[in-house]
Design a protein around this motif. Structure first.
Motif, PDB file in Angstrom:
ATOM      1  N   LEU A 263       8.517   0.584  16.155  1.00 32.58           N
ATOM      2  CA  LEU A 263       7.832   1.778  16.721  1.00 32.58           C
ATOM      3  C   LEU A 263       8.147   1.744  18.237  1.00 32.58           C
ATOM      4  O   LEU A 263       7.743   2.379  18.977  1.00 32.58           O
ATOM      5  N   ASN A 264       8.738   0.713  18.618  1.00 33.89           N
ATOM      6  CA  ASN A 264       9.231   0.443  20.175  1.00 33.89           C
ATOM      7  C   ASN A 264       7.811   0.045  20.834  1.00 33.89           C
ATOM      8  O   ASN A 264       7.850   0.570  22.201  1.00 33.89           O
TER       9      ASN A 264
ATOM     10  N   ILE B  26      -0.812   2.186  16.563  1.00 35.22           N
ATOM     11  CA  ILE B  26       0.070   2.487  15.717  1.00 35.22           C
ATOM     12  C   ILE B  26      -0.102   3.779  15.250  1.00 35.22           C
ATOM     13  O   ILE B  26       0.972   4.807  15.002  1.00 35.22           O
ATOM     14  N   ILE B  27      -1.229   4.210  14.680  1.00 33.49           N
ATOM     15  CA  ILE B  27      -1.431   5.528  14.049  1.00 33.49           C
ATOM     16  C   ILE B  27      -0.983   6.718  15.232  1.00 33.49           C
ATOM     17  O   ILE B  27      -0.332   7.675  15.022  1.00 33.49           O
ATOM     18  N   ASN B  28      -1.479   6.628  16.375  1.00 33.31           N
ATOM     19  CA  ASN B  28      -1.169   7.266  17.672  1.00 33.31           C
ATOM     20  C   ASN B  28       0.249   7.597  17.697  1.00 33.31           C
ATOM     21  O   ASN B  28       0.888   8.914  17.982  1.00 33.31           O
ATOM     22  N   LYS B  29       0.975   6.478  17.655  1.00 32.44           N
ATOM     23  CA  LYS B  29       2.748   6.576  17.867  1.00 32.44           C
ATOM     24  C   LYS B  29       3.200   7.224  16.703  1.00 32.44           C
ATOM     25  O   LYS B  29       4.237   8.204  16.898  1.00 32.44           O
ATOM     26  N   ILE B  30       2.959   6.896  15.450  1.00 32.57           N
ATOM     27  CA  ILE B  30       3.268   7.735  14.371  1.00 32.57           C
ATOM     28  C   ILE B  30       2.949   9.176  14.369  1.00 32.57           C
ATOM     29  O   ILE B  30       3.843  10.110  14.172  1.00 32.57           O
TER      30      ILE B  30
ATOM     31  N   GLU C 159       2.567  10.847  17.139  1.00 36.96           N
ATOM     32  CA  GLU C 159       3.814  11.389  18.204  1.00 36.96           C
ATOM     33  C   GLU C 159       4.878  11.595  17.591  1.00 36.96           C
ATOM     34  O   GLU C 159       5.679  12.749  17.690  1.00 36.96           O
ATOM     35  N   LEU C 160       5.580  10.823  16.874  1.00 36.97           N
ATOM     36  CA  LEU C 160       6.942  10.884  16.088  1.00 36.97           C
ATOM     37  C   LEU C 160       6.671  12.051  15.148  1.00 36.97           C
ATOM     38  O   LEU C 160       7.664  12.827  14.983  1.00 36.97           O
ATOM     39  N   GLU C 161       5.723  12.302  14.344  1.00 39.48           N
ATOM     40  CA  GLU C 161       5.671  13.391  13.608  1.00 39.48           C
ATOM     41  C   GLU C 161       5.657  14.598  14.348  1.00 39.48           C
ATOM     42  O   GLU C 161       6.331  15.732  13.757  1.00 39.48           O
TER      43      GLU C 161
ATOM     44  N   LYS D  71       9.304  15.281  15.040  1.00 37.86           N
ATOM     45  CA  LYS D  71       9.961  15.366  14.041  1.00 37.86           C
ATOM     46  C   LYS D  71       9.719  16.937  13.675  1.00 37.86           C
ATOM     47  O   LYS D  71      10.981  17.699  13.197  1.00 37.86           O
ATOM     48  N   SER D  72       8.755  17.544  13.750  1.00 31.95           N
ATOM     49  CA  SER D  72       8.299  18.890  13.701  1.00 31.95           C
ATOM     50  C   SER D  72       9.219  19.743  14.488  1.00 31.95           C
ATOM     51  O   SER D  72       9.913  20.762  14.029  1.00 31.95           O
ATOM     52  N   ILE D  73       9.048  19.607  15.798  1.00 31.05           N
ATOM     53  CA  ILE D  73      10.104  20.301  16.976  1.00 31.05           C
ATOM     54  C   ILE D  73      11.419  20.190  16.281  1.00 31.05           C
ATOM     55  O   ILE D  73      12.058  21.187  16.233  1.00 31.05           O
ATOM     56  N   LEU D  74      11.942  19.023  16.115  1.00 32.50           N
ATOM     57  CA  LEU D  74      13.416  18.762  15.627  1.00 32.50           C
ATOM     58  C   LEU D  74      13.932  19.550  14.578  1.00 32.50           C
ATOM     59  O   LEU D  74      14.926  20.020  14.251  1.00 32.50           O
ATOM     60  N   ILE D  75      12.908  19.871  13.489  1.00 38.46           N
ATOM     61  CA  ILE D  75      13.187  20.515  12.320  1.00 38.46           C
ATOM     62  C   ILE D  75      12.856  21.924  12.437  1.00 38.46           C
ATOM     63  O   ILE D  75      13.194  22.671  11.624  1.00 38.46           O
ATOM     64  N   GLY D  76      12.208  22.420  13.416  1.00 36.64           N
ATOM     65  CA  GLY D  76      11.834  23.875  13.746  1.00 36.64           C
ATOM     66  C   GLY D  76      10.788  24.279  13.017  1.00 36.64           C
ATOM     67  O   GLY D  76      10.829  25.443  12.570  1.00 36.64           O
TER      68      GLY D  76
END
Length: 89
Positions: free
Chosen positions: A49-50, A72-76, A78-80, A83-88
């Motif tokens: 998760l960098n 770790i949960i906070n980073k996940i 953020e990534l979720e 992901k939502s933005i990227l898939i619209g």
């Protein structure tokens, strides 16, 4: 229950074997709670998760594990959101 594993390296001459590196593996993620030489606090790293050597600002191991997992949960999360933005959605 989470299974933390002591992965500290010890010298043969170490009389007092105090763990300094704890590892947790969860579905492909490797989370490490560890010390850095000459620093009293615990740190978290999760290269998947960098996250590298993020200070947890505590000297208590159990508290460090809890704060590390929350990091770790906070980073996940953020990534979720990304992901939502990227898939619209």
């Amino acid at each position: 229950m989470l299974q933390w594993k002591d992965i500290s390296s010890y010298s043969r001459n170490d009389k007092e074997r105090t763990p300094t590196v704890w590892e947790l593996r969860v579905d492909g993620l490797r989370i490490v709670i560890h010390r850095i030489i000459h620093c009293p606090e615990w740190y978290v790293s999760c290269y998947d998760l960098n996250i590298e050597d993020k200070c947890l600002y505590t000297e208590d191991l159990e508290e460090a594990k809890a704060i590390g997992i929350q990091t770790i949960i906070n980073k996940i999360e953020e990534l979720e959101r990304a992901k939502s933005i990227l898939i619209g959605q």
